[in-house]
Write an enzyme that holds these catalytic residues in place. Structure first.
Site, PDB file in Angstrom:
ATOM      1  N   CYS A  43      -6.982  -5.669   1.715  1.00  0.00           N
ATOM      2  CA  CYS A  43      -6.903  -5.525   0.258  1.00  0.00           C
ATOM      3  C   CYS A  43      -5.467  -5.517  -0.252  1.00  0.00           C
ATOM      4  O   CYS A  43      -5.105  -6.284  -1.135  1.00  0.00           O
ATOM      5  CB  CYS A  43      -7.638  -4.256  -0.153  1.00  0.00           C
ATOM      6  N   GLY A 182     -16.349 -23.588  -0.328  1.00  0.00           N
ATOM      7  CA  GLY A 182     -17.069 -22.338  -0.608  1.00  0.00           C
ATOM      8  C   GLY A 182     -16.732 -21.826  -1.995  1.00  0.00           C
ATOM      9  O   GLY A 182     -15.600 -21.428  -2.264  1.00  0.00           O
ATOM     10  N   GLY A 183     -17.729 -21.862  -2.886  1.00  0.00           N
ATOM     11  CA  GLY A 183     -17.517 -21.420  -4.272  1.00  0.00           C
ATOM     12  C   GLY A 183     -17.944 -19.975  -4.482  1.00  0.00           C
ATOM     13  O   GLY A 183     -18.550 -19.642  -5.495  1.00  0.00           O
ATOM     14  N   ILE A 186     -13.995 -15.355  -3.664  1.00  0.00           N
ATOM     15  CA  ILE A 186     -12.603 -15.626  -3.289  1.00  0.00           C
ATOM     16  C   ILE A 186     -12.234 -17.081  -3.588  1.00  0.00           C
ATOM     17  O   ILE A 186     -11.171 -17.374  -4.134  1.00  0.00           O
ATOM     18  CB  ILE A 186     -12.370 -15.246  -1.811  1.00  0.00           C
ATOM     19  N   ASP A 315     -15.991  -2.741   5.102  1.00  0.00           N
ATOM     20  CA  ASP A 315     -16.524  -4.078   5.392  1.00  0.00           C
ATOM     21  C   ASP A 315     -17.259  -4.144   6.725  1.00  0.00           C
ATOM     22  O   ASP A 315     -18.215  -4.915   6.876  1.00  0.00           O
ATOM     23  CB  ASP A 315     -15.382  -5.110   5.421  1.00  0.00           C
ATOM     24  N   ALA A 323     -13.379  -3.328  -1.875  1.00  0.00           N
ATOM     25  CA  ALA A 323     -12.433  -2.268  -1.551  1.00  0.00           C
ATOM     26  C   ALA A 323     -12.903  -0.904  -2.056  1.00  0.00           C
ATOM     27  O   ALA A 323     -12.801   0.095  -1.338  1.00  0.00           O
ATOM     28  CB  ALA A 323     -11.073  -2.614  -2.147  1.00  0.00           C
ATOM     29  N   HIS A 435     -13.648   1.308 -32.952  1.00  0.00           N
ATOM     30  CA  HIS A 435     -13.647  -0.056 -33.478  1.00  0.00           C
ATOM     31  C   HIS A 435     -12.222  -0.452 -33.845  1.00  0.00           C
ATOM     32  O   HIS A 435     -11.487   0.387 -34.375  1.00  0.00           O
ATOM     33  CB  HIS A 435     -14.541  -0.110 -34.731  1.00  0.00           C
TER      34      HIS A 435
HETATM   35  P1  FAD Z   1      -9.764  -3.895   5.812  1.00  0.00           P
HETATM   36  O1  FAD Z   1      -9.063  -3.903   4.536  1.00  0.00           O
HETATM   37  O2  FAD Z   1     -10.052  -5.196   6.470  1.00  0.00           O
HETATM   38  O3  FAD Z   1      -8.920  -2.990   6.808  1.00  0.00           O
HETATM   39  C1  FAD Z   1      -9.249  -2.890   8.152  1.00  0.00           C
HETATM   40  C2  FAD Z   1      -8.019  -2.498   8.936  1.00  0.00           C
HETATM   41  O4  FAD Z   1      -8.394  -2.254  10.277  1.00  0.00           O
HETATM   42  C3  FAD Z   1      -6.966  -3.596   8.983  1.00  0.00           C
HETATM   43  O5  FAD Z   1      -5.755  -3.096   8.461  1.00  0.00           O
HETATM   44  C4  FAD Z   1      -6.872  -3.972  10.462  1.00  0.00           C
HETATM   45  O6  FAD Z   1      -5.540  -4.283  10.857  1.00  0.00           O
HETATM   46  C5  FAD Z   1      -7.365  -2.700  11.136  1.00  0.00           C
HETATM   47  N1  FAD Z   1      -7.924  -2.907  12.473  1.00  0.00           N
HETATM   48  C6  FAD Z   1      -8.884  -3.806  12.850  1.00  0.00           C
HETATM   49  N2  FAD Z   1      -9.152  -3.659  14.164  1.00  0.00           N
HETATM   50  C7  FAD Z   1      -8.373  -2.646  14.613  1.00  0.00           C
HETATM   51  C8  FAD Z   1      -8.203  -2.038  15.878  1.00  0.00           C
HETATM   52  N3  FAD Z   1      -8.896  -2.402  16.952  1.00  0.00           N
HETATM   53  N4  FAD Z   1      -7.297  -1.025  15.978  1.00  0.00           N
HETATM   54  C9  FAD Z   1      -6.582  -0.614  14.908  1.00  0.00           C
HETATM   55  N5  FAD Z   1      -6.714  -1.172  13.695  1.00  0.00           N
HETATM   56  C10 FAD Z   1      -7.591  -2.163  13.548  1.00  0.00           C
HETATM   57  N6  FAD Z   1     -12.332  -6.237  -3.010  1.00  0.00           N
HETATM   58  C11 FAD Z   1     -12.431  -5.635  -4.219  1.00  0.00           C
HETATM   59  O7  FAD Z   1     -13.067  -4.595  -4.340  1.00  0.00           O
HETATM   60  N7  FAD Z   1     -11.835  -6.167  -5.324  1.00  0.00           N
HETATM   61  C12 FAD Z   1     -11.117  -7.316  -5.260  1.00  0.00           C
HETATM   62  O8  FAD Z   1     -10.601  -7.771  -6.283  1.00  0.00           O
HETATM   63  C13 FAD Z   1     -11.007  -7.971  -4.010  1.00  0.00           C
HETATM   64  N8  FAD Z   1     -10.305  -9.115  -3.895  1.00  0.00           N
HETATM   65  C14 FAD Z   1     -10.161  -9.712  -2.680  1.00  0.00           C
HETATM   66  C15 FAD Z   1      -9.416 -10.877  -2.601  1.00  0.00           C
HETATM   67  C16 FAD Z   1      -9.238 -11.515  -1.391  1.00  0.00           C
HETATM   68  C17 FAD Z   1      -8.409 -12.770  -1.334  1.00  0.00           C
HETATM   69  C18 FAD Z   1      -9.827 -10.953  -0.219  1.00  0.00           C
HETATM   70  C19 FAD Z   1      -9.626 -11.615   1.106  1.00  0.00           C
HETATM   71  C20 FAD Z   1     -10.578  -9.804  -0.288  1.00  0.00           C
HETATM   72  C21 FAD Z   1     -10.747  -9.159  -1.521  1.00  0.00           C
HETATM   73  N9  FAD Z   1     -11.513  -7.988  -1.650  1.00  0.00           N
HETATM   74  C22 FAD Z   1     -11.637  -7.383  -2.874  1.00  0.00           C
HETATM   75  C23 FAD Z   1     -12.197  -7.385  -0.485  1.00  0.00           C
HETATM   76  C24 FAD Z   1     -11.389  -6.218   0.090  1.00  0.00           C
HETATM   77  O9  FAD Z   1     -10.123  -6.678   0.467  1.00  0.00           O
HETATM   78  C25 FAD Z   1     -12.132  -5.624   1.266  1.00  0.00           C
HETATM   79  O10 FAD Z   1     -13.447  -5.288   0.881  1.00  0.00           O
HETATM   80  C26 FAD Z   1     -11.432  -4.370   1.771  1.00  0.00           C
HETATM   81  O11 FAD Z   1     -10.128  -4.674   2.221  1.00  0.00           O
HETATM   82  C27 FAD Z   1     -12.233  -3.720   2.902  1.00  0.00           C
HETATM   83  O12 FAD Z   1     -11.588  -2.575   3.320  1.00  0.00           O
HETATM   84  P2  FAD Z   1     -11.787  -2.034   4.805  1.00  0.00           P
HETATM   85  O13 FAD Z   1     -10.951  -0.789   4.870  1.00  0.00           O
HETATM   86  O14 FAD Z   1     -13.199  -1.958   5.152  1.00  0.00           O
HETATM   87  O15 FAD Z   1     -11.163  -3.159   5.761  1.00  0.00           O
END
Ligand code: FAD
Length: 459
Positions: A43, A182-183, A186, A315, A323, A435
Site C-alpha cells: 500500500c 485487465g480492466g 488497478i 490480503d 488496505a 448546503h
Molecule cells: P501487504 O501490503 O502486501 O504487506 C505484506 C508485507 O508482508 C509486505 O511488506 C511483505 O514484504 C511482507 N512479507 C511477505 N512475506 C514475508 C515473509 N516471509 N517474512 C517477512 N515479511 C514478509 N487498497 C485500498 O484500500 N485502497 C487503495 O486505494 C488501494 N490502491 C491500490 C493500488 C495499487 C496499485 C495496488 C497494487 C494495491 C492497492 N490497494 C489499495 C490494495 C492494498 O495495497 C492492499 O490491500 C494492502 O497493501 C494489503 O495489506 P496487507 O498488510 O495485507 O499486505
C-alpha cells in the site's frame, strides 16, 4: 535454543501488520513486527499511496483545461513526469519512515528479515546479512504477508516493457501507447492516470464489463469518462500474444471472443489481472495451517487459523484486497491476542475506486441484494454521477449504498456508519446536511428511497 522471546510476532509490516503491531504495543503485549522488504507493505510503497498521488496530479493537470470555462486562463501548461515521480517518492519516503517510528513509539520492536514459522509458537528470521534468529511468541503469531501480482506464463513481467503496478507507479515518461491487460480497479485507476498524462491507453478485459463486481450502471459512467479522454476499452477480448521488440516496446495481439484478432504496437504493457496470496515458503503446511483452494489462509471471525495461536489478516486471507480491511483486521487481532472479546464484522466494509469519477460502495450492491432475494426499495439520484441507496422494503434498514461521482470515496463513510449502526433510511433522511455540499446527495437519495425527496421526483 531461542534467541529472543516475545508474546506476539507479526509477519509483514503492511497496512495489516503494522497497525496490529502498534495496537499490540498499546495493549502492553510484547511484540516484534518483521518484514522482509520494507515498512508499509504494498500500500505505502507501490500501491494505494503512490497511485493516489499520481491520480491527484493527473486530475489536477487535466482539470487545468476546464478552468477556461470559469474564466481562468492557464497558458503553456505542461507536465514533467520525472519531477512528478520525485514528488511522489518524497511522499512515500515520508510515510514509510513514519511507520517504523510509530511502531517504536508504541513500544513494539521491528526488524527487516524474512520470517518462516518453524513451530506453532516459533519463527525463524533470516536477517539481510544471512544470519538466522529463532524467535518465540508465547501468545500468538500473526501472518500478514499480503499478496503478489499474478503473472501469465509466456507474458512474464520484465519491468521494462511488460510491467506490473509496481513499475507503473514509477514511470518517468508518459509517451506512446500503453496496453492494460485487465480492466479491474488497478488497471482502470492507473490506465486513467497515463491516459491523462499523455499516453494512448487501451484496456483489454476478458469479462463483459470493466470493474467486474460493480453494478453496471455505475461502471458505465466511468467508462464513458475514460473514453471521453481518448482511452479505449475492449471487453470480452484477451491478449493472446506479446512479442517484444529488441529496442523496447512490443507487438500485442488481441483476440475477441469470436476469435478475430488485431495487433497493437505498445510502448508499455501493464499486467493487471489480479493478485494471489503470499502463503508459500512460510512453513504453514508443516504446522498444519489450512488454506483455501486459492492459497488464502482460512480464518474464523477472531482471525485465528486452523492452528490455535496462529492468526492471519489482510490480503493473505482473501478478498476484498483493501488496505483498510487489512488495518481493521490488524486492530481486531491485537485485541484477540491481548485476551479481549473481539471479532471482525465485514458487513460495513466500504470500497473505493479512484477512477474519475470515483466509485464507492458499502454493504449490498443492487445485484447482490437481488441475488440474495431481498425485498428492497431503491433510490437512484442522477446528477453528474449518482447515489444508489438500497434499503429493506419493510423495515427500511440500510442494506447498501453505491456512489459514483466526485468525492465518492469520502462520501461513502456516512453510509458505512449507517450500516455499522444498523441505521434505518429515516436516520440519514432526518439528518440535516449543510448546503451546498455533495453530502446532500446522500441524504436526498435516502429521502428518495422513502418517497419523500424534495429535489427529485418521487416515483
Ligand atoms: P501487504 O501490503 O502486501 O504487506 C505484506 C508485507 O508482508 C509486505 O511488506 C511483505 O514484504 C511482507 N512479507 C511477505 N512475506 C514475508 C515473509 N516471509 N517474512 C517477512 N515479511 C514478509 N487498497 C485500498 O484500500 N485502497 C487503495 O486505494 C488501494 N490502491 C491500490 C493500488 C495499487 C496499485 C495496488 C497494487 C494495491 C492497492 N490497494 C489499495 C490494495 C492494498 O495495497 C492492499 O490491500 C494492502 O497493501 C494489503 O495489506 P496487507 O498488510 O495485507 O499486505
Amino acid at each position: 535454543m531461542v534467541d529472543k522471546s516475545y508474546e506476539a510476532i507479526v509477519i509483514g509490516a503492511g497496512p495489516g501488520g503494522y497497525p496490529a503491531g502498534i495496537r499490540l504495543g498499546q495493549l502492553g503485549v510484547k511484540t516484534l513486527v518483521v518484514d522482509k522488504e520494507y515498512y508499509g507493505g504494498v500500500c505505502l510503497n507501490w500501491g494505494c499511496i503512490p497511485s493516489k498521488a499520481l491520480i491527484a496530479a493527473a486530475n489536477t493537470y487535466q482539470d487545468l483545461a476546464k478552468l477556461e470555462t470559469m474564466g481562468i486562463r492557464v497558458e503553456g501548461a505542461s507536465i514533467d513526469v520525472g519531477k512528478l515521480q520525485d514528488w511522489k517518492d518524497g511522499i512515500v519516503q515520508k510515510l514509510t519512515s513514519g511507520v517504523k517510528g510509530l511502531i517504536k513509539a508504541n513500544k513494539a520492536d521491528s526488524v527487516i528479515g524474512t520470517a518462516k514459522i518453524v513451530a506453532k509458537n516459533r519463527v525463524e528470521i533470516t536477517l539481510p546479512d544471512g544470519k538466522k534468529e529463532l524467535v518465540e511468541a508465547s501468545k500468538g503469531i500473526v501472518v500478514a504477508t499480503g499478496a503478489r501480482v499474478i503473472q501469465i506464463p509466456g507474458m512474464e513481467i520484465d519491468g521494462q516493457t511488460i510491467i506490473s503496478a509496481r513499475e507503473a507507479v514509477s514511470l518517468r515518461e508518459a509517451k506512446g501507447t500503453m496496453v492494460v491487460v485487465g480492466g479491474g480497479v488497478i488497471g482502470m485507476e492507473l490506465g486513467m492516470v497515463y491516459q491523462k498524462l499523455g499516453m494512448q491507453v487501451i484496456v483489454v478485459e476478458l469479462l463483459p464489463q470493466i470493474l467486474n463486481g460493480v453494478d453496471t450502471d455505475m461502471v458505465k459512467v466511468v467508462q464513458k469518462a475514460f473514453e471521453k479522454t481518448g482511452g479505449k476499452v475492449h471487453v470480452e477480448h484477451k491478449v493472446e500474444k506479446i512479442e517484444r521488440h529488441p529496442g523496447g516496446g512490443a507487438k500485442v495481439t488481441i483476440a475477441s471472443k469470436d476469435g478475430k484478432t488485431f495487433a497493437v504496437d505498445a510502448d508499455k504493457v501493464l499486467m493487471a489481472i489480479g493478485f494471489k496470496p503470499n502463503s508459500e515458503g512460510l512453513g504453514l503446511a508443516e504446522v498444519g495451517v489450512k488454506l483455501d483452494p486459492r492459497g488464502h489462509l482460512v480464518v474464523n471471525e477472531r482471525l485465528e487459523t486452523s492452528v490455535p495461536g496462529i492468526y492471519a489478516i489482510g490480503d493473505v486471507i482473501g478478498a476484498p484486497y483493501l488496505a483498510h480491511k487489512a488495518t481493521k483486521e490488524g486492530e481486531v487481532v491485537a485485541e484477540v491476542i491481548a485476551g479481549h472479546k473481539a471479532a471482525v464484522d465485514w458487513r460495513a466494509m466500504p470500497s473505493a475506486i479512484f477512477t474519475e469519477p470515483e466509485i464507492a460502495t458499502v454493504g449490498l450492491s443492487e445485484t447482490a441484494a437481488k441475488e440474495a432475494g431481498r425485498a428492497v426499495k431503491m433510490a437512484v439520484r442522477h446528477t453528474d454521477g449518482f447515489v444508489k441507496t438500497i434499503v429493506d422494503a419493510k423495515t427500511h434498514e440500510v442494506l447498501g449504498v453505491g456512489i459514483v461521482g466526485p468525492e465518492a470515496s469520502d462520501l461513502i463513510s456516512e453510509a458505512s456508519l449507517a450500516i455499522e449502526m444498523c441505521a434505518f433510511a429515516e436516520d440519514v433522511h432526518l439528518t440535516v446536511h449543510p448546503h451546498p455540499t455533495l453530502g446532500e446527495a446522500v441524504m436526498e437519495s435516502f429521502k428518495h428511497a422513502l418517497g419523500e425527496a424534495i429535489h427529485v421526483l418521487n416515483k
